[in-house]
Scaffold this motif. Structure first.
Motif, PDB file in Angstrom:
ATOM      1  N   VAL A 132      -1.725  67.452  16.961  1.00  0.00           N
ATOM      2  CA  VAL A 132      -2.380  67.246  18.256  1.00  0.00           C
ATOM      3  C   VAL A 132      -3.393  66.125  18.117  1.00  0.00           C
ATOM      4  CG1 VAL A 132      -3.892  68.249  20.012  1.00  0.00           C
ATOM      5  CG2 VAL A 132      -2.068  69.632  18.999  1.00  0.00           C
ATOM      6  N   GLN A 133      -3.411  65.237  19.109  1.00  0.00           N
ATOM      7  CA  GLN A 133      -4.380  64.132  19.141  1.00  0.00           C
ATOM      8  C   GLN A 133      -4.995  64.031  20.526  1.00  0.00           C
ATOM      9  OE1 GLN A 133      -2.323  60.536  17.911  1.00  0.00           O
ATOM     10  NE2 GLN A 133      -3.240  60.693  15.883  1.00  0.00           N
ATOM     11  N   LEU A 134      -6.289  63.668  20.542  1.00  0.00           N
ATOM     12  CA  LEU A 134      -6.961  63.330  21.785  1.00  0.00           C
ATOM     13  C   LEU A 134      -7.375  61.871  21.696  1.00  0.00           C
ATOM     14  CD1 LEU A 134      -7.146  66.469  22.042  1.00  0.00           C
ATOM     15  CD2 LEU A 134      -9.363  66.120  23.121  1.00  0.00           C
ATOM     16  N   GLN A 135      -7.026  61.097  22.695  1.00  0.00           N
ATOM     17  CA  GLN A 135      -7.395  59.676  22.730  1.00  0.00           C
ATOM     18  C   GLN A 135      -8.201  59.398  23.985  1.00  0.00           C
ATOM     19  OE1 GLN A 135      -3.536  57.565  21.943  1.00  0.00           O
ATOM     20  NE2 GLN A 135      -4.747  56.715  20.267  1.00  0.00           N
ATOM     21  N   ALA A 136      -9.395  58.866  23.766  1.00  0.00           N
ATOM     22  CA  ALA A 136     -10.300  58.563  24.869  1.00  0.00           C
ATOM     23  C   ALA A 136     -10.283  57.066  25.162  1.00  0.00           C
ATOM     24  CB  ALA A 136     -11.712  59.013  24.528  1.00  0.00           C
ATOM     25  N   PHE A 137     -10.387  56.751  26.450  1.00  0.00           N
ATOM     26  CA  PHE A 137     -10.377  55.355  26.900  1.00  0.00           C
ATOM     27  C   PHE A 137     -11.409  55.163  27.990  1.00  0.00           C
ATOM     28  CE2 PHE A 137      -6.371  54.527  24.815  1.00  0.00           C
ATOM     29  CZ  PHE A 137      -5.702  55.732  24.874  1.00  0.00           C
ATOM     30  N   GLY A 138     -11.783  53.903  28.210  1.00  0.00           N
ATOM     31  CA  GLY A 138     -12.549  53.577  29.401  1.00  0.00           C
ATOM     32  C   GLY A 138     -13.988  53.178  29.198  1.00  0.00           C
ATOM     33  N   SER A 141     -10.157  73.862  18.506  1.00  0.00           N
ATOM     34  CA  SER A 141     -10.912  72.827  19.200  1.00  0.00           C
ATOM     35  C   SER A 141     -10.575  71.473  18.588  1.00  0.00           C
ATOM     36  CB  SER A 141     -12.407  73.105  19.076  1.00  0.00           C
ATOM     37  OG  SER A 141     -13.170  72.085  19.700  1.00  0.00           O
ATOM     38  N   TYR A 142     -10.263  70.504  19.449  1.00  0.00           N
ATOM     39  CA  TYR A 142      -9.903  69.167  18.986  1.00  0.00           C
ATOM     40  C   TYR A 142     -10.849  68.139  19.627  1.00  0.00           C
ATOM     41  CZ  TYR A 142      -5.527  71.263  17.401  1.00  0.00           C
ATOM     42  OH  TYR A 142      -4.591  72.045  16.759  1.00  0.00           O
ATOM     43  N   TRP A 143     -11.139  67.079  18.874  1.00  0.00           N
ATOM     44  CA  TRP A 143     -12.030  66.022  19.344  1.00  0.00           C
ATOM     45  C   TRP A 143     -11.294  64.693  19.455  1.00  0.00           C
ATOM     46  CZ3 TRP A 143     -17.002  66.768  20.897  1.00  0.00           C
ATOM     47  CH2 TRP A 143     -17.622  67.959  20.532  1.00  0.00           C
ATOM     48  N   GLY A 144     -11.659  63.930  20.470  1.00  0.00           N
ATOM     49  CA  GLY A 144     -11.203  62.552  20.560  1.00  0.00           C
ATOM     50  C   GLY A 144     -12.057  61.659  19.675  1.00  0.00           C
TER      51      GLY A 144
END
Length: 119
Positions: free
Chosen positions: A1-7, A107-110
């Protein structure tokens, strides 16, 4: 699982930005999805949270200016930030409670995205 943040980016005081964070992988379910931030020399703080049922909650410092939302079909959470102030400058992190195939709820973090509010 991956979280990718943008913006993230540089914006003038009073401006706006929209952050997004997409979860990917063998995801069976997602409960809470949150945004945190950490300014230099400070502890990471919870900015906004949204539950699977759509309930939301905000830190007092961002109420009325920030809006958290999610697209469950896309496993994505957004943070619309309006009327930005210099004190909103921080690295913003997304977090999600995810049930992945073969795993327990975790719990996963970006990776974090930098927001700088400056003229």
């Amino acid at each position: 699982v991956q979280l990718q943040a943008f913006g993230g980016g540089l914006v003038q005081p009073g401006g706006c930005l929209r952050l997004s964070c997409a979860a990917s992988g063998s995801i069976i379910g997602i409960r809470a999805m949150d945004w945190y931030r950490q300014a230099p020399g400070t502890q990471r703080e919870l900015v906004a949270t949204t539950t699977a049922g759509g309930s939301t909650n905000y830190a007092d410092s961002v109420k009325g200016r920030f809006t958290i939302s999610r697209d469950s079909a896309k496993n994505t959470v957004y943070l619309q930030m309006n009327s930005l102030k210099s004190e909103d400058t921080a690295v913003y992190y997304c977090n999600a409670e995810i049930l992945a195939s073969g795993r327990l709820w975790s719990s996963y973090w970006g990776q974090g995205t930098l927001v700088t509010v400056s003229s």
